[in-house]
Design a protein around this motif. Structure first.
Motif, PDB file in Angstrom:
ATOM      1  N   LYS A 180       1.921  62.305  57.967  1.00 42.01           N
ATOM      2  CA  LYS A 180       3.342  62.567  57.767  1.00 42.01           C
ATOM      3  C   LYS A 180       3.698  62.577  56.292  1.00 42.01           C
ATOM      4  O   LYS A 180       4.481  63.406  55.822  1.00 42.01           O
ATOM      5  CB  LYS A 180       4.170  61.511  58.501  1.00 42.01           C
ATOM      6  CG  LYS A 180       4.157  61.660  60.017  1.00 42.01           C
ATOM      7  CD  LYS A 180       5.005  60.596  60.684  1.00 42.01           C
ATOM      8  CE  LYS A 180       4.969  60.750  62.208  1.00 42.01           C
ATOM      9  NZ  LYS A 180       5.765  59.705  62.891  1.00 42.01           N
ATOM     10  N   LEU A 181       3.105  61.646  55.514  1.00 39.80           N
ATOM     11  CA  LEU A 181       3.351  61.588  54.070  1.00 39.80           C
ATOM     12  C   LEU A 181       2.790  62.840  53.384  1.00 39.80           C
ATOM     13  O   LEU A 181       3.417  63.381  52.466  1.00 39.80           O
ATOM     14  CB  LEU A 181       2.719  60.328  53.480  1.00 39.80           C
ATOM     15  CG  LEU A 181       3.372  58.992  53.860  1.00 39.80           C
ATOM     16  CD1 LEU A 181       2.528  57.835  53.354  1.00 39.80           C
ATOM     17  CD2 LEU A 181       4.778  58.895  53.267  1.00 39.80           C
ATOM     18  N   PHE A 212       2.094  60.077  46.963  1.00 42.71           N
ATOM     19  CA  PHE A 212       3.095  60.736  47.805  1.00 42.71           C
ATOM     20  C   PHE A 212       4.507  60.552  47.247  1.00 42.71           C
ATOM     21  O   PHE A 212       5.481  60.640  47.985  1.00 42.71           O
ATOM     22  CB  PHE A 212       3.039  60.169  49.229  1.00 42.71           C
ATOM     23  CG  PHE A 212       1.670  60.176  49.838  1.00 42.71           C
ATOM     24  CD1 PHE A 212       1.062  61.363  50.219  1.00 42.71           C
ATOM     25  CD2 PHE A 212       0.960  58.995  50.007  1.00 42.71           C
ATOM     26  CE1 PHE A 212      -0.205  61.376  50.787  1.00 42.71           C
ATOM     27  CE2 PHE A 212      -0.306  58.989  50.571  1.00 42.71           C
ATOM     28  CZ  PHE A 212      -0.899  60.184  50.957  1.00 42.71           C
ATOM     29  N   GLN A 234       2.421  65.812  54.723  1.00 43.47           N
ATOM     30  CA  GLN A 234       3.230  66.964  55.090  1.00 43.47           C
ATOM     31  C   GLN A 234       4.528  67.046  54.307  1.00 43.47           C
ATOM     32  O   GLN A 234       5.060  68.130  54.071  1.00 43.47           O
ATOM     33  CB  GLN A 234       3.538  66.913  56.591  1.00 43.47           C
ATOM     34  CG  GLN A 234       2.318  67.197  57.459  1.00 43.47           C
ATOM     35  CD  GLN A 234       2.559  66.903  58.925  1.00 43.47           C
ATOM     36  OE1 GLN A 234       3.707  66.678  59.353  1.00 43.47           O
ATOM     37  NE2 GLN A 234       1.493  66.870  59.728  1.00 43.47           N
ATOM     38  N   LYS A 235       5.019  65.903  53.863  1.00 44.56           N
ATOM     39  CA  LYS A 235       6.256  65.867  53.066  1.00 44.56           C
ATOM     40  C   LYS A 235       6.038  66.312  51.634  1.00 44.56           C
ATOM     41  O   LYS A 235       6.977  66.675  50.923  1.00 44.56           O
ATOM     42  CB  LYS A 235       6.847  64.450  53.071  1.00 44.56           C
ATOM     43  CG  LYS A 235       7.483  64.043  54.378  1.00 44.56           C
ATOM     44  CD  LYS A 235       8.077  62.640  54.261  1.00 44.56           C
ATOM     45  CE  LYS A 235       8.752  62.225  55.567  1.00 44.56           C
ATOM     46  NZ  LYS A 235       9.325  60.869  55.468  1.00 44.56           N
ATOM     47  N   ASN A 236       4.781  66.256  51.176  1.00 47.56           N
ATOM     48  CA  ASN A 236       4.475  66.581  49.776  1.00 47.56           C
ATOM     49  C   ASN A 236       3.824  67.952  49.644  1.00 47.56           C
ATOM     50  O   ASN A 236       3.087  68.375  50.476  1.00 47.56           O
ATOM     51  CB  ASN A 236       3.554  65.510  49.196  1.00 47.56           C
ATOM     52  CG  ASN A 236       4.299  64.225  48.891  1.00 47.56           C
ATOM     53  OD1 ASN A 236       4.766  64.027  47.799  1.00 47.56           O
ATOM     54  ND2 ASN A 236       4.434  63.357  49.881  1.00 47.56           N
TER      55      ASN A 236
END
Length: 297
Positions: free
Chosen positions: A292-293, A212, A295-297
């Motif tokens: 959440k990690l 990530f 979705q950020k990538n």
């Protein structure tokens, strides 16, 4: 107990804490009580110890605790006449101690499991191995002494399967690898473990599962079982476990302690000889942070 000072200059309370299991505040209390003597005489906490000073102190008597069965919810993955496998929640201490007389896994086991091995006495009945309070996941429980001896021997011979998943800081340079570095008590902080030449053999294998950027999801396999092994080894290679209050950075993922989960456990059944393996999903907070990690990538 007597201690001989080999390196002078430190305050008495700090020297006592560094050389014993006492915290600095506990050392201060013992000094105030007059149970600590320097060369046979009482001294103040601020006294600067000298090389050759002989410090003597009375080891505090252990508090006698009464361990009681408690109706605490317990996730029992498997159980038969010899063994049980439980999924310990994050935040639960494995066995009672002076600081945790109740609410532990042992208190729950005494309520839910009829028989427990007696090899570790009344403090740790049935407990073959442990995981940290804020580490979640699978533990094998022995229900009789024969099973306990067999499971403990398999652990000692490095034949048991113990796989963890963890979210660690940074982007590991290799997809897989082995960390082989001895672990023992830290000389700088007696409450921590550290990689040290005086330590015992410790081997951890890792494999990257997802990346990530600032964090990595890894699978870790224990070949040995030293205290805080994964946490110490990952910090040692510069990729501490996220959320780890002892070995990680202050700026980290918000959770309920380190993001470390004992996901897979395998062993030979002590009576049947059958190879058994179990898995347990990571806690909700662990899975939420993973999403959440992603979705950020």
């Amino acid at each position: 107990m007597e201690l001989i000072i080999k390196e002078g200059g430190a305050r008495l309370d700090k020297a006592l804490a560094d050389l014993t299991e006492l915290s600095r505040s506990q050392a201060n209390e013992e000094i105030k009580k007059g149970t600590v003597l320097v060369n046979g005489k009482a001294a103040k906490a601020k006294y600067a110890v000298k090389v050759g000073d002989v410090i003597s102190y009375q080891v505090p008597e252990e508090e006698i605790l009464e361990y009681k069965a408690e109706d605490i919810p317990l996730d029992i993955i498997y159980e038969d006449e010899d063994v049980a496998v439980v999924n310990k929640p994050q935040g639960m201490v494995v066995h009672p101690s002076a600081g945790h007389p109740s609410g532990t896994l042992v208190n729950a086991l005494m309520y839910h499991v009829k028989d427990l091995s007696s090899i570790n006495g009344v403090v740790r009945p049935g407990i073959v191995h442990r995981i940290d309070k804020d580490t979640s996941g699978l533990l094998m429980i022995a229900k009789n002494d024969t099973a306990h001896n067999a499971l403990a021997a398999e652990l000692k011979d490095k034949k048991s399967l113990r796989k963890y998943i963890a979210i660690v800081h940074g982007n590991l340079p290799n997809d897989r690898g082995m960390i082989e570095a001895p672990i023992g008590r830290s000389e700088k902080d007696r409450k921590k473990q550290a990689v040290t030449a005086k330590g015992k053999e410790a081997v951890t294998r890792f494999q990257v599962l997802e990346r990530f950027g600032d964090y990595t999801l890894v699978e870790l396999t224990l070949e040995t079982g030293r205290t805080h092994q994964i946490r110490v080894h990952m910090a040692y290679i510069g990729h501490p476990v996220a959320g780890d209050p002892a070995y990680g950075p202050r700026k980290t993922l918000k959770g309920e302690g380190q993001f470390l989960h004992a996901q897979t456990l395998g062993f030979t059944h002590p009576s049947t000889g059958e190879e058994m393996a179990f898995t347990a999903p990571a806690p909700a907070i662990f899975q939420e942070i993973l999403e959440k990690l992603r979705q950020k990538n």
